[in-house]
Structures are given as C-alpha cells and as structure tokens.
Design an enzyme around this catalytic site. Structure first.
Site, PDB file in Angstrom:
ATOM      1  N   GLY A  46       0.845  -1.191   0.000  1.00 30.39           N
ATOM      2  CA  GLY A  46       0.000   0.000   0.000  1.00 30.39           C
ATOM      3  C   GLY A  46       0.871   1.227   0.000  1.00 30.39           C
ATOM      4  N   GLN A  51       2.669  10.061   1.669  1.00 26.45           N
ATOM      5  CA  GLN A  51       4.010   9.520   1.864  1.00 26.45           C
ATOM      6  C   GLN A  51       4.998   9.953   0.769  1.00 26.45           C
ATOM      7  OE1 GLN A  51       2.163   5.413   2.454  1.00 26.45           O
ATOM      8  NE2 GLN A  51       3.993   5.273   3.716  1.00 26.45           N
ATOM      9  N   CYS A  91       5.468  -0.003   7.901  1.00 27.54           N
ATOM     10  CA  CYS A  91       5.156   1.218   7.150  1.00 27.54           C
ATOM     11  C   CYS A  91       6.381   1.623   6.344  1.00 27.54           C
ATOM     12  CB  CYS A  91       4.766   2.347   8.107  1.00 27.54           C
ATOM     13  SG  CYS A  91       4.322   3.876   7.268  1.00 27.54           S
ATOM     14  N   LEU A  92       6.186   1.936   5.089  1.00 29.49           N
ATOM     15  CA  LEU A  92       7.323   2.318   4.236  1.00 29.49           C
ATOM     16  C   LEU A  92       7.951   3.630   4.704  1.00 29.49           C
ATOM     17  CD1 LEU A  92       5.873   1.309   0.761  1.00 29.49           C
ATOM     18  CD2 LEU A  92       7.408   0.008   2.258  1.00 29.49           C
ATOM     19  N   HIS A 133      -4.893   1.692   7.380  1.00 33.38           N
ATOM     20  CA  HIS A 133      -3.534   2.243   7.566  1.00 33.38           C
ATOM     21  C   HIS A 133      -3.295   3.397   6.593  1.00 33.38           C
ATOM     22  CE1 HIS A 133       0.942   1.682   8.267  1.00 33.38           C
ATOM     23  NE2 HIS A 133       0.935   2.360   7.148  1.00 33.38           N
ATOM     24  N   GLU A 134      -3.695   3.180   5.317  1.00 33.86           N
ATOM     25  CA  GLU A 134      -3.457   4.225   4.306  1.00 33.86           C
ATOM     26  C   GLU A 134      -4.353   5.434   4.546  1.00 33.86           C
ATOM     27  OE1 GLU A 134      -0.678   1.649   2.919  1.00 33.86           O
ATOM     28  OE2 GLU A 134      -0.901   3.810   2.864  1.00 33.86           O
ATOM     29  N   HIS A 137      -2.873   7.705   6.924  1.00 35.72           N
ATOM     30  CA  HIS A 137      -1.854   8.580   6.313  1.00 35.72           C
ATOM     31  C   HIS A 137      -2.500   9.835   5.734  1.00 35.72           C
ATOM     32  CE1 HIS A 137       1.961   6.531   6.656  1.00 35.72           C
ATOM     33  NE2 HIS A 137       1.515   5.417   6.135  1.00 35.72           N
TER      34      HIS A 137
HETATM   35  O1  K2U Z   1       1.644   2.772   4.292  1.00 31.72           O
HETATM   36  C1  K2U Z   1       2.592   2.037   4.007  1.00 31.72           C
HETATM   37  O2  K2U Z   1       3.725   2.326   4.358  1.00 31.72           O
HETATM   38  C2  K2U Z   1       2.343   0.764   3.285  1.00 31.72           C
HETATM   39  C3  K2U Z   1       2.340  -0.403   4.196  1.00 31.72           C
HETATM   40  C4  K2U Z   1       0.939  -0.958   4.122  1.00 31.72           C
HETATM   41  C5  K2U Z   1       0.579  -1.902   5.216  1.00 31.72           C
HETATM   42  C6  K2U Z   1       0.728  -1.546   6.540  1.00 31.72           C
HETATM   43  C7  K2U Z   1       0.327  -2.421   7.527  1.00 31.72           C
HETATM   44  C8  K2U Z   1      -0.201  -3.657   7.202  1.00 31.72           C
HETATM   45  C9  K2U Z   1      -0.340  -3.994   5.884  1.00 31.72           C
HETATM   46  C10 K2U Z   1       0.037  -3.110   4.902  1.00 31.72           C
HETATM   47  C11 K2U Z   1       3.509  -1.231   3.684  1.00 31.72           C
HETATM   48  O3  K2U Z   1       3.134  -2.038   2.676  1.00 31.72           O
HETATM   49  S1  K2U Z   1       4.406  -1.980   4.950  1.00 31.72           S
HETATM   50  C12 K2U Z   1       5.151  -3.337   4.344  1.00 31.72           C
HETATM   51  C13 K2U Z   1       4.282  -4.549   4.400  1.00 31.72           C
HETATM   52  C14 K2U Z   1       4.330  -5.416   3.367  1.00 31.72           C
HETATM   53  C15 K2U Z   1       3.557  -6.562   3.409  1.00 31.72           C
HETATM   54  C16 K2U Z   1       2.722  -6.840   4.479  1.00 31.72           C
HETATM   55  C17 K2U Z   1       2.656  -5.956   5.516  1.00 31.72           C
HETATM   56  C18 K2U Z   1       3.445  -4.789   5.490  1.00 31.72           C
HETATM   57 ZN    ZN Z   2       2.395   3.540   6.231  1.00 30.59          ZN
END
Ligand code: K2U
Ligand code: ZN
Length: 171
Positions: A46, A51, A91-92, A133-134, A137
């Site tokens: 996501g 971001q 979170c990225l 989560h998104e 943000h």
């Molecule tokens: O917002 C972001 O930074 C994207 C996150 C989305 C996410 C957060 C929490 C749970 C699921 C998704 C990134 O994708 S974090 C990396 C990641 C990759 C696979 C599974 C979980 C988290």
């Molecule tokens: Zn995030």
C-alpha cells in the site's frame, strides 16, 4: 514512469491532512502510475500520496500474491465498520519497525476509481488493515501513534539516526 521519494518518519510533512481531489484527470492518473511503481519497488502492499509528499486523497494498494491487482482509491470514506482485529503492521515511512495495531475487522469504503467513477468496497482481514492504515496517512496519522509514548519516542530517535546515516552516505 518514475519512482518517487518516500518521506521518512518523523518528517512533519507526514502529518499534513490531505485535500480531496476535485478532478480525476491525466495528472492524477500519472501519479497513480508513479505511486504504484514506487510501492511495488519498495516493496509494499500500500502507499498513500501523503508519503510521497503529495497532500491529496489518493491511495494505491495491492494485496494480491502476484502483485498484479492494483486497487486505486480517490477520496475514500469508510461508511461502515465492524469487529476488531490485531495485526502486525509495518510502514514504508518507518522502515524496520513492526508493531501490533488493533483496527476494525471489516469495513465498507466508498471511493472514486482512477477514472472518477464511484464504487463501494467491502473489505476484511489484511485488505481492511491496509485501507485503514493508508486512510490514516491521508489524515496525517502514522501507525506509531497507536503505540505508547515510550515506544514511539524510541522509534523516533532510531529514525532520526537512520535519516542522518542516509544523509551522511549521500554526500
Ligand atoms: O503505508 C505504508 O507504508 C504501506 C504499508 C501498508 C501496510 C501496513 C500495515 C499492514 C499492511 C500493509 C507497507 O506495505 S508496509 C510493508 C508490508 C508489506 C507486506 C505486508 C505488511 C506490510
Ligand atoms: Zn504507512
């Protein structure tokens, strides 16, 4: 296509509230392409426009195993939620940090797609976690804000050191 720079916590720009998109035009569709490329390259499942320092209500998500099923949400609104689930989140914008967060188990979200067409989506499990989560943000909220002040401050100190390392290595 262009890979975009992802802001790192505690950059204050991550706390800006995103504005609604008034016209879903070619510029938005190009940003969708760039965000998707950035997300897949990270890799992540996501990414919110906040971001990548664009403060508009735009999210890209792909929770598919093959990473070939992009979901685009413009001006998303959660219109129903139910239950609770605990899930480990990353979170990225906070690399290397994974903590458990409690969120709604199931949600119904209304949004526009990248052609401006309205749609409604029922989501649960990981997709529901990711959408929530998104959408946080877009409200200027980072998932570490659900943690204790002690944990959050330790993460902030770690990320500031991480950022100084990045800057030191980039000269
Ligand atoms: O917002 C972001 O930074 C994207 C996150 C989305 C996410 C957060 C929490 C749970 C699921 C998704 C990134 O994708 S974090 C990396 C990641 C990759 C696979 C599974 C979980 C988290
Ligand atoms: Zn995030």
């Amino acid at each position: 296509m262009a890979a975009l720079t992802i802001l790192n916590y505690p950059d204050p720009r991550l706390h800006k509230v995103a504005k609604p998109i008034l016209k879903v035009d070619d510029e938005i569709r190009q940003l969708v392409k760039d965000m998707a490329e950035t997300m897949y390259a990270a890799p992540g499942i996501g990414l919110a426009a906040t971001q990548v320092d664009r403060h508009i209500q735009l999210i890209v998500i792909d929770t598919s195993k093959e990473q070939n099923d992009l979901l685009v949400l413009v001006n998303p609104n959660i219109i129903a939620k139910s239950g609770e689930q605990e899930h480990e989140e990353g979170c990225l914008s906070v690399p290397g940090v994974y903590e458990t967060v409690t969120r709604a188990e199931a949600i119904t979200v209304e949004a526009l797609d990248q052609h401006g067409k309205k749609f409604k989506l029922n989501a649960d499990g990981l997709l529901a976690v990711c959408i929530q989560h998104e959408m946080d943000h877009l409200q200027g909220k980072v998932f570490v804000e659900y943690l204790s002040p002690l944990k959050r401050n330790r993460i902030k100190t770690k990320m500031i050191k991480h950022q100084r390392e990045i800057e030191r290595n980039s000269y």
